[in-house]
Design a protein around this motif. Structure first.
Motif, PDB file in Angstrom:
ATOM      1  N   ASP B 152       0.845  -1.163   0.119  1.00  0.00           N
ATOM      2  CA  ASP B 152       0.139   0.022  -0.066  1.00  0.00           C
ATOM      3  C   ASP B 152       0.822   1.280  -0.034  1.00  0.00           C
ATOM      4  O   ASP B 152       0.410   2.347   0.508  1.00  0.00           O
ATOM      5  N   ASN B 183      -4.279   0.345   6.901  1.00  0.00           N
ATOM      6  CA  ASN B 183      -3.830   1.709   6.651  1.00  0.00           C
ATOM      7  C   ASN B 183      -4.928   2.675   5.733  1.00  0.00           C
ATOM      8  O   ASN B 183      -4.359   2.776   4.645  1.00  0.00           O
ATOM      9  N   PRO B 184      -5.714   2.835   6.127  1.00  0.00           N
ATOM     10  CA  PRO B 184      -6.836   3.399   5.382  1.00  0.00           C
ATOM     11  C   PRO B 184      -6.200   4.885   4.732  1.00  0.00           C
ATOM     12  O   PRO B 184      -6.479   5.258   3.382  1.00  0.00           O
ATOM     13  N   ASN B 185      -5.363   5.497   5.463  1.00  0.00           N
ATOM     14  CA  ASN B 185      -4.875   6.770   5.060  1.00  0.00           C
ATOM     15  C   ASN B 185      -3.947   6.667   3.853  1.00  0.00           C
ATOM     16  O   ASN B 185      -3.923   7.299   2.691  1.00  0.00           O
ATOM     17  N   ALA B 186      -3.219   5.448   3.607  1.00  0.00           N
ATOM     18  CA  ALA B 186      -2.424   4.976   2.481  1.00  0.00           C
ATOM     19  C   ALA B 186      -3.106   4.943   1.386  1.00  0.00           C
ATOM     20  O   ALA B 186      -2.988   5.391   0.221  1.00  0.00           O
ATOM     21  N   ARG B 188      -6.068   6.043   0.872  1.00  0.00           N
ATOM     22  CA  ARG B 188      -6.685   7.393   0.491  1.00  0.00           C
ATOM     23  C   ARG B 188      -5.719   8.245  -0.493  1.00  0.00           C
ATOM     24  O   ARG B 188      -6.067   8.758  -1.447  1.00  0.00           O
ATOM     25  N   ILE B 189      -4.557   8.139   0.184  1.00  0.00           N
ATOM     26  CA  ILE B 189      -3.454   8.931  -0.682  1.00  0.00           C
ATOM     27  C   ILE B 189      -3.300   8.118  -2.279  1.00  0.00           C
ATOM     28  O   ILE B 189      -3.050   9.039  -3.217  1.00  0.00           O
ATOM     29  N   GLU B 192      -5.832   9.429  -4.265  1.00  0.00           N
ATOM     30  CA  GLU B 192      -5.665  10.898  -4.603  1.00  0.00           C
ATOM     31  C   GLU B 192      -4.563  10.801  -5.964  1.00  0.00           C
ATOM     32  O   GLU B 192      -4.804  11.542  -7.054  1.00  0.00           O
ATOM     33  N   LEU B 217     -13.812   3.944   1.329  1.00  0.00           N
ATOM     34  CA  LEU B 217     -12.736   5.096   1.017  1.00  0.00           C
ATOM     35  C   LEU B 217     -12.660   5.360  -0.772  1.00  0.00           C
ATOM     36  O   LEU B 217     -11.978   6.367  -0.916  1.00  0.00           O
TER      37      LEU B 217
END
Lengths: 82, 285
Positions: B152, B183-186, B188-189, B192, B217
């Motif tokens: 990820d 790692n949901p933030n990864a 999300r990035i 993006e 997500l």
């Protein structure tokens, strides 16, 4: 291989080729082609793919591709996986 | 940049509508991709696939077992008119074997779609990043539609997309671990940064909530196997995963409300009957 039988006469000879088939030493008839090997092993041709010496033998070339002494043959199929 | 479908379709006309998932030359209605490993039987495999609603199933390429008396083949239980078959390179730890396996699968199935795995070691089954990049480049060059299992890491995902991957498939957590998306933030990035191809969460999900969370997500798909196959009741879990995929995707498309710290009354604050007052007002008087 050549063997004398018990009567001292030469047994009829069947020429064979030594190959490595799916990792195991194996013997097949001389001049056998890939399509015959698949048939000999009672496999469905459409359910396998064949590699000889690390190179794909496409299904269109199976009938023409002769096996040679020392060939390494991989016969694969599809199994469950993720 | 991904946007929810309220910009693509009019929810007032059909709030159940969703764009299809496009993988190379295949168009899928279901965004759940389901593996065929580890089931108790081929009958169970077929029933679970059906209940999951999937349109795309993964398979592995292995040596024909020449010792075993021949039983039925998995292929006899998968309707190729119903499902897109996605062969994988699972178990490959180097570029060469992954490419060879892909070439064999293409000859077997007549499909250029492949799920690439180049693994680092047998304990973690984490993808080897350098090998994954090299194999992706080679397979794209050979004309494959490559769906790439990867970590990820957002920059890795960007590089894979730049190489021409058909889908980039970051692991939520290690294969078969059931830990969900760690790692949901990864993710999300990654969503993006990567525009060129679909992002599919591959591996690690255990529960319906994991699938749901991944779709919320904004990922385009989720690929899973063990979560269904090794559940105590695989058929019921297949149904749960089908519903979770739908719920999560619909949530993303619908656009959820932002989180806030304090309450926001759903009922009108005006027009209360006489004699009621807010606790703070009561305390002040």
């Amino acid at each position: 291989m050549f063997w004398d039988d018990v009567s001292g006469h030469r047994a009829p000879l069947q020429h064979t080729l030594k190959i490595v088939l799916n990792g195991s030493p194996s013997e097949v008839a001389d001049a056998m082609v890939v399509a015959e090997l698949i048939e000999d092993l009672d496999l469905s041709p459409e359910q396998v793919a064949v590699e000889v010496n690390g190179e794909l033998v496409p299904r269109t070339e199976r009938a023409a591709r002769q096996l040679l002494e020392g060939d390494t043959v991989e016969l694969v199929t599809l199994v469950g996986g993720g | 940049m991904r946007s929810a479908a309220h910009s693509e379709t009019d929810p007032m006309t059909d709030p159940t509508h969703d764009a299809p998932l496009i993988l190379g030359e295949h168009t899928l209605s279901s965004r759940l991709l389901v593996g065929t490993g580890k089931y108790a039987s081929f009958e169970e495999t077929a029933a679970a696939l059906e209940l999951s609603g999937t349109d795309c199933v993964t398979v592995a390429v292995r040596r024909v077992n020449l010792d075993e008396s021949k039983g039925p083949s998995l292929l006899e239980y998968i309707d190729r008119d119903r499902y897109v078959i996605l062969p994988n390179t699972a178990g490959c730890f180097d570029v060469e074997s992954a490419v060879r396996t892909s070439v064999l699968s293409r000859d077997l199935l007549g499909t250029k779609l492949v799920k690439l795995e180049v693994l680092g070691d047998k304990t973690t089954l984490l993808p080897d990043p350098v090998g994954t990049l090299e194999a992706t480049e080679e397979l794209v060059k050979q004309g494959f539609d490559v769906m790439v299992y990867c970590s990820d890491d957002p920059r890795m995902c960007v590089r894979l997309a730049e190489l021409g991957a058909t889908a980039v498939m970051p692991a939520g957590s290690p294969i078969g671990s059931g830990q969900g998306v760690l790692n949901p933030n990864a993710i999300r990035i990654i969503l993006e940064l990567v525009d060129a191809c679909p992002i599919i969460v591959d591996a690690g999900v255990g529960k319906a909530s994991d699938v749901c969370a991944a779709f919320e997500l904004g990922v385009e798909g989720v690929l899973l196997n063990s979560a269904i196959a090794l559940a105590q009741d695989p058929l019921r879990m297949a149904v749960a995963m089908r519903d979770a995929a739908c719920a999560g995707r619909q949530t993303f498309l619908a656009g959820p409300i932002p989180k806030r710290l304090y309450a926001n009354a759903s009922s009108p604050t005006e027009g209360m009957i006489a004699g009621t007052s807010l606790p703070s007002e009561a305390g002040a008087s």
